[in-house]
Each structure stands twice: as C-alpha cells, then as structure tokens.
Design an enzyme around this catalytic site. Structure first.
Site, PDB file in Angstrom:
ATOM      1  N   ASP A   1       2.897  -6.180   6.131  1.00 42.13           N
ATOM      2  CA  ASP A   1       3.060  -6.341   4.686  1.00 42.13           C
ATOM      3  C   ASP A   1       4.552  -6.324   4.396  1.00 42.13           C
ATOM      4  O   ASP A   1       5.253  -5.381   4.781  1.00 42.13           O
ATOM      5  CB  ASP A   1       2.348  -5.223   3.922  1.00 42.13           C
ATOM      6  CG  ASP A   1       2.299  -5.505   2.421  1.00 42.13           C
ATOM      7  OD1 ASP A   1       1.350  -6.151   1.978  1.00 42.13           O
ATOM      8  OD2 ASP A   1       3.242  -5.073   1.722  1.00 42.13           O
ATOM      9  N   LEU A   2       5.050  -7.370   3.736  1.00 41.29           N
ATOM     10  CA  LEU A   2       6.490  -7.479   3.509  1.00 41.29           C
ATOM     11  C   LEU A   2       6.973  -6.393   2.553  1.00 41.29           C
ATOM     12  O   LEU A   2       6.294  -6.056   1.576  1.00 41.29           O
ATOM     13  CB  LEU A   2       6.835  -8.858   2.944  1.00 41.29           C
ATOM     14  CG  LEU A   2       6.453 -10.056   3.819  1.00 41.29           C
ATOM     15  CD1 LEU A   2       6.997 -11.339   3.218  1.00 41.29           C
ATOM     16  CD2 LEU A   2       6.959  -9.876   5.237  1.00 41.29           C
TER      17      LEU A   2
ATOM     18  N   ASP B   1       1.552 -11.485   0.572  1.00 36.57           N
ATOM     19  CA  ASP B   1       2.547 -11.210   1.610  1.00 36.57           C
ATOM     20  C   ASP B   1       1.940 -10.415   2.760  1.00 36.57           C
ATOM     21  O   ASP B   1       2.646  -9.680   3.458  1.00 36.57           O
ATOM     22  CB  ASP B   1       3.749 -10.470   1.016  1.00 36.57           C
ATOM     23  CG  ASP B   1       3.357  -9.140   0.391  1.00 36.57           C
ATOM     24  OD1 ASP B   1       2.162  -8.945   0.102  1.00 36.57           O
ATOM     25  OD2 ASP B   1       4.244  -8.283   0.197  1.00 36.57           O
TER      26      ASP B   1
END
Length: 793
Positions: free
Chosen positions: A400-401, A443
C-alpha cells in the site's frame, strides 16, 4: 529573320497562309489527341493506332506544306513533280509514325524527346523533298544558315511539343502541345522558304508531266480534309466504345468497391480482379493483385462450416509490409466473362479479434498499469495454493503506497496515475519467474511468490522492492516520491485458506504503516489480536454517540495584550465504559478511516453551539472539522441547520480546518468554505506550520485567523529556530491582515515572547486548561449573568 519576314509578307498570299496554319493546327491537335489514345493501347491495337496517327499527321503536315506553297507567289509559273511529291507524302507519314512509336514506347523523358525530334525532323524531310518536287522557270539557291535554323527549329519544337503532350494529361497541356507542334510546322516551313531564292533562268522549263500548283493544292486540301474527317470518325467510334466499356467496368467496380468486405475473383487460384477494400487490406494495388496466385495472399486456411453451401474459412491475410491480420473467407462460384470463376469475400476480423482480446484483458487486467487485477490475482492464488508442492510455502505480499493521497491532492490525478505505473514497473522489475504482481485497486498491490522454502526469501523480495523504490526516488525530480509499506503472510504457516491469508497480510501491512512506513512486516499472531481490537473500536465508535459516551471540554482563547477572554475551543473526549478515557490521538484516526467521524463531528458541532448560546454574546466557540467532514455532501447545509436549531449567531462560530483538508480537493473545499463565509461563519487555519504551509492557500482561501501549531510555541523563548519560525508566521499574519493565535502556551516565558512579538491571541495550559461546561458556568460566564451585570450597572 528579316528575310523570313519579307518572304511571308511580300511573297505569300495571307489568306492561304492562314489556311495552311489552320490545317497545321488541325493536324497537330489530331496528332496530340491520337498520341494520348495511342499511349493507352497495347499489342495490335497500338500498331493500328500508330498507323492511323501517322497517316493523319503526315497528311496534315504534307497538306500544310502544299497549301502554303500555293500561297507562295514568285511571279512566274510553277508546278510539281508527281513522283517526288508522292515521296514527300510517304516520308512525312513514315517519319511521323516512327516518331510516335518511339515517343510512346516508354513513359520516359528520353523517349519523348527522341520521338519528338524524329517527328520534327520528318517535317523538315517532307519540306525539302517537296521543295525538290517544286518546278519553276529558274533555279533555287539556298541560304544554308536559314536552312539549318529551320531544321533545328523543327526538331526542337517537335521534341518540346511531344514532351508537353505526354508528360502529363490535361486540357491545357494538350492545347499547349498542339500549338507548339503547329509552331514547329509553320516555323520550319516559313524559315526554310525564307532560305530559298529563285534565280530566273530562261533555259529552264517546266515539265509537261508536272501538276500545276493550284490543282495539286486543291486536291491535297480535299484529301487532307477527308483524312481528317475519317480519322476523327474512327477516333470517335473507338472512344465511344471504350467509354461504354469503361463506364460499365466502373459501374461494376463501383458496386464492388462499395462493399465493406474485400472481394476478389479467381480463375482457379489465379486472381482476375479485386476491389479497393481488398487492396487496402493487403496494402497492394489492384494492378499488383491481378495475376497473383490466391494462396500467396493467405496463410494456413482453417475450414469452418465446410458442409455449408457457402464454406467459411478463418485464416490470415498477408500484408505487403510483411504483417498479417486475421480474416474470414466466404466463397461462391459465379459466371465471369463467360466462364465459371470463384468469387471470394474477405471479411476483416482484426477489430473483432481485438475487441475479444480487449474484453479478456479488461476482465483479467488493470487498465492503468496493465497488471493482473483482483480477479486474476484471486484465480492465480487459488491455483498456487492448490498445486503447492510439499515442504514449500507461498508468500503473499500486500503493498500500500505511503501518502499516495497527498500526491493526488498536490500534483493531480495525472501524477497519481503516473506514480502507479512507476510502481508497477519498479516492483515488477525485481520479481523472479513464477511470481505475480497484481493491482487490487486504488494504491493497493499484491505479490504472489510461490515455492519459497524460508520466510527469509520473502523478506529479501520485500527489501528488493523497497530498494527499487528508493533508487527510483533518487532519479525522480518532481510529482512526489514513491514509498510503500508491505505486509507479508505465509501459506500455510499463517493461514489455511485464501481469505484468511489475505486478511493476515493486510494486518501486517497496517502494522508496517503504523511503525513508520517505507518498511515491511511479517504477520504475527499478536497482530491479529490488535486488528480485532481495532475493528471492535470502529464498531464502538459508531454507537458511542447514542450511548452518551462522548463529552466536550472547552479551552479558553485570550488576547495576549489585555488578557481578555474572546472564546473557547471545543475539544472532544471519549469516556469508554471499560477502557476509561481514550486519547483522541487513538480514536480520531480510527473514526476518520471508518467514516464514523461524520456523525461524531455533527454531534460535536451541535453540542458546542448549544453550549455557546448560554455564554456571553461576545464569546466565540471554535470547532475542529476533519477533512472527511469538509468534503462530505451538504456540510455547509448541515452547519446552517445546526445554527438554526440552536439559535447561535453565525459570527460566534469559528470552524478550524487543517491545510490537509484543503489539498484533498481544492475546488470542493473552496466552494464549501465560501458557503460557510456567506452564512457569516469564521474560518481558521489550524496547525499552521505542520502541514504544507502553502502561502498560496492563505491567499486563495477565505481564512479569518491563523493558528500556529503548539510544537513551535514550545520553548520558543529559548529555541532560536522556533522563534524565527514564529516571527515569520506573525509577519505573514500582519501582512495579510489576519490575526494569529498561538497554541500550546504553557510557560510565562513563552507568553512574554509572544506578547513582545505582538501575537494577538493565545491558547494553552498557562492561559487556561480545558474544562467541562459545568465549570465554565461556575465562572459566571453565562448570558443570564451577563444580563444581570448589565442591569446592575
């Protein structure tokens, strides 16, 4: 040239000169027209039209010569030798035919010029042969300079005329070529006539077998006109038939070209004709297709429906550039030119195949990154789990960014999309064969690493991904830096089914984010307990309002120069029946992530407004609003409704927002704030200095106050860096005409520094601790007591 001019003016009848010129022009125009016709003919037809054109032009030149000779008046009797006159005609026809044959043999400049030169030379040969046949009672003397000039003029103008006629087809060029060829005939003739001088000689007599010039001229003119008429008639008949044939062919070809499908007609396997659609499909001209073998155009043919009346084949069509495209063939036998032929319809399947491939790709791949999507990921993970070899494991890495939302807010969604593509490229570059990277949505990414023997292999993979991101960041110049948190779960060690494995990887991911980001964590049993605890808290927060577990405390805000109380900030507290007092730093992020902050925030706003109604009329109440509230639908209408229900004056309410709430959606935030300002509500920027601290936001948004974050106020009297920052913010406030409130004032030294720097408002433990509403009433700050004080005065 004066000699030539005098010859034309003084020694020729102008009317006959004009007649000769007209005959020459007709002959030239007929020759140019026949040349254009001749160029399109082949075989025996070409030879026939060459003969017709040669006779037409030869007779025309010959007739022009003798009519012009009739116009010549030397002042003595003249006649013509019949055999030599006939020879001049034969030479004119032969030279014209040879020149036209050469000129139309090939469409090149040298053939045009050589053929035209032969025609021009033939005009000269005919002229001087005719002059030899000319009999007069005297002898002819020649000016060789003018003789040479006449020959050169005939050759040059003849070559030029043929080049103009054959270089390109147009009405203007045909007219130009005709005029140039006429000029060649006339220039050659009259220049040559100017070169001749007749010296009377009584000893020379005209032969009795000679033909008088007047009779010969009349006969020549009549013959020439008849030949012109017959030539024109033949030409007209031929053109009419060809036009009919061409019109019919065009009609049939037009019908074929109107078809969207490619069409070709084959005699056995040899292509006889085709339409434009097929020519475009295969990148070849129709002329190139005619005569080709049918099998050279297509690849291996797969028969589909061979038992049908009209068989359907699927194959590939070979393009001229070497590529191929899928097609479908349908065939039928027809009668063409009196014999059976096979007509084949070629249907282009490229778009259909492409659409089918796109549908499959869209069903299994993410359109932005072209990575496998959640559906493809789920199928792959299920397959890997079902076929896992004994003693091996599968590592599931969930990515997960970090702060991806801020990239979208700051740089726009285009930059966010570009970052997602970079993530796919960089993470995919470190994978080994058999490992799969998928985008699950937003993301969120996931990696399936099957066949690992030790969890250290998964750790090594995670480290390679993080290092690849750091290396990309070192090369990047703008639009945000990539950073990711990674959660890792191992099958079958951590879970026995797919759903639990994904949940555990998500739990490890959350731990990685909470412990600093840009790192990875393996799933641990304790994390499961923590995740369950978090889900329990989310559930309890949704019911905390109805269970009356929340209450507000109010911290005073005072002017620093006079100590005057100007209002309070409402602060939320949660008294849990089992956990006791829960810190806002713990439950507020959970409430924001779960969406529970919206009803909680509405309760806070309404409760604070109800409390403020009972205070003195000059006191304000400040309420913090989260980004989720600010961007929720109808937030301004909700605030307006609460003001109406509580009866609080709008100018006594101050909404505090952080800069993060602005950059999430600038347009929506600006619209909402303007609506609030229209109601008369004040807006303050909270925690200035800790977020983006963008001066453009101060200018773009309608703020009424700036609040300096307490982290800068702490030790401001002893820390020079903090002091410099606070002075800068105070200067900005003065420059923009906005009051500045300092949060977190806890010592007298801090207060003295702020007062010295002309900070208008302060808030903190030194000025007043947060207190429940009951304690505020005990301080005598209610509206009723204010009214009583006023009456006593």
């Amino acid at each position: 040239m004066l000699t030539v001019y005098n010859c034309i003016v003084n020694e020729h009848d102008p009317r006959l000169v004009v007649l000769a010129g007209v005959l020459g022009a007709i002959a030239s125009f007929a020759a140019v027209t026949l040349l254009r016709h001749l160029r399109k003919s082949t075989g025996q037809t070409r030879l026939l039209w060459t003969t017709v054109a040669a006779i037409c032009f030869g007779f025309g030149v010959w007739a022009t010569h003798f009519v012009a000779m009739l116009a010549f008046s030397p002042g003595m009797s003249t006649a013509y030798d019949v055999p030599l006159t006939a020879l001049s005609l034969i030479l004119a026809v032969l030279c014209s035919g040879l020149g036209m044959f050469v000129a139309t043999a090939r469409p090149t400049l040298d053939h045009h010029l050589v053929g035209g030169s032969i025609i021009g030379g033939g005009i000269a040969v005919m002229h001087f042969t005719g002059m030899i046949a000319f009999e007069v009672e005297g002898r002819l003397e020649w000016n060789m300079m003018l003789v040479a000039a006449s020959v050169i003029a005939g050759v040059v103008l003849g070559a030029l005329a043929i080049q103009i006629a054959l270089a390109r087809t147009s009405q203007i060029r045909n007219l130009s070529a005709s005029l140039t060829l006429t000029l060649a005939i006339c220039t050659m003739h009259f220049t040559a006539m100017g070169a001749a001088s007749i010296i009377p000689d009584p000893a020379i007599t005209i032969s009795q077998f000679s033909v008088p010039s007047t009779i010969l001229a009349a006969a020549v003119s009549l013959a020439a006109v008849m030949i012109f008429a017959l030539t024109a008639l033949a030409l007209w008949v031929d053109i009419r038939d060809k036009r009919r044939a061409v019109a019919e062919e065009r009609r049939m070809r037009g019908l074929a070209n109107a078809a969207f499908e490619g069409l070709l007609v084959c005699d056995d396997t040899v292509i006889v004709t085709a339409n434009q659609s097929l020519a475009r499909l295969c990148g070849r001209g129709i002329e190139e297709l005619v005569g080709m073998d049918f099998t050279d155009l297509f690849g291996t043919i797969q028969l589909d429906g061979a038992n049908a009346e009209e068989p359907v084949w699927e194959t590939t069509l070979e393009h001229a550039n070497g590529t191929s495209r899928p097609v479908e063939l349908l065939s039928r036998t027809i009668d063409y030119s009196g014999k059976p032929h096979t007509v084949i319809a070629v249907r282009d399947l490229f778009e259909r195949k492409k659409a089918e491939a796109d549908i499959r790709r869209l069903a299994m791949n993410d359109t932005l990154t072209n990575l496998p999507n959640r559906r493809s990921f789920t199928a792959q993970l299920e397959n890997e789990m079902a076929t896992l070899a004994e003693g091996k494991s599968i590592a599931l890495l969930c990515l997960d960014l970090d702060r991806f939302k801020e990239v979208n807010d700051l740089f726009g969604h285009a930059a966010g999309d570009a970052m997602l593509r970079k993530v796919a490229d960089n993470a995919g570059s470190v994978l080994s064969e058999g490992q799969m990277l998928a985008r699950l949505g937003g993301d969120e990414f996931a990696i399936i690493a099957p066949g690992i023997s030790d969890h250290k292999e998964a750790a090594t993979l995670a480290e390679r991904i993080l290092e690849a991101f750091r290396a990309e960041n070192a090369r990047a110049s703008s639009d945000g830096l990539m950073s990711t948190s990674i959660g890792i779960a191992i099958y079958p060690r951590d879970a026995q089914d797919q759903e639990m494995l994904i949940n555990h990887a998500d739990t490890a991911l959350y731990r990685a984010k909470s412990e600093g980001r840009d790192t990875y964590r393996f799933y641990e049993h304790a994390m499961g307990i923590e995740a369950r605890s978090r889900r329990i808290m989310e559930h309890e927060l949704r019911h905390a309002v109805t269970r009356n577990e929340f209450h507000l405390v109010y911290q005073p805000q005072k002017k620093l120069d006079t100590g005057e109380l100007i209002g309070y900030e409402a602060l939320l507290r949660w008294q849990h029946p089992e956990r006791g007092n829960v810190s806002p730093g713990i439950f507020i992020p959970v409430a924001e992530e779960s969406g529970a902050i919206v009803p909680i925030g509405e309760w806070v706003l309404k409760t604070a407004c109800q409390a403020a109604v009972s205070w003195k009329s000059n006191l304000m109440v400040a309420v913090n609003v989260s980004a989720i509230q600010l961007h929720s639908v109808n937030f301004a209408q909700t605030v307006h409704r609460i003001l109406l229900e509580t009866g609080l004056s709008p100018h006594r309410l101050e909404i505090e927002i952080t800069e993060t709430a602005l950059v999430r959606d600038m347009h929506r935030a600006l619209t909402t704030l303007r609506q609030l300002k229209t109601l008369g509500i004040r807006v303050a920027m909270d925690d200035f200095g800790t977020g983006y601290s963008s001066l453009s936001n101060l200018r773009a948004f309608p703020f009424d106050k700036i609040k300096i974050d307490g982290s800068f106020i702490r030790q401001v009297d002893t820390n020079e860096q903090a002091a410099t920052i606070v002075r800068a913010v105070l200067g900005i406030g003065r420059g923009l005409g906005l009051p500045v409130l300092a949060e977190g004032v806890e010592t007298s030294g801090e207060l003295s520094f702020l007062a010295k720097e002309l900070c208008q408002i302060g808030q903190g433990y030194y000025l007043g601790r947060p207190s429940p509403l009951d304690e505020l009433r005990e301080d005598g700050l209610s509206a009723n007591e204010e009214s009583a004080d006023a009456n006593a005065a």
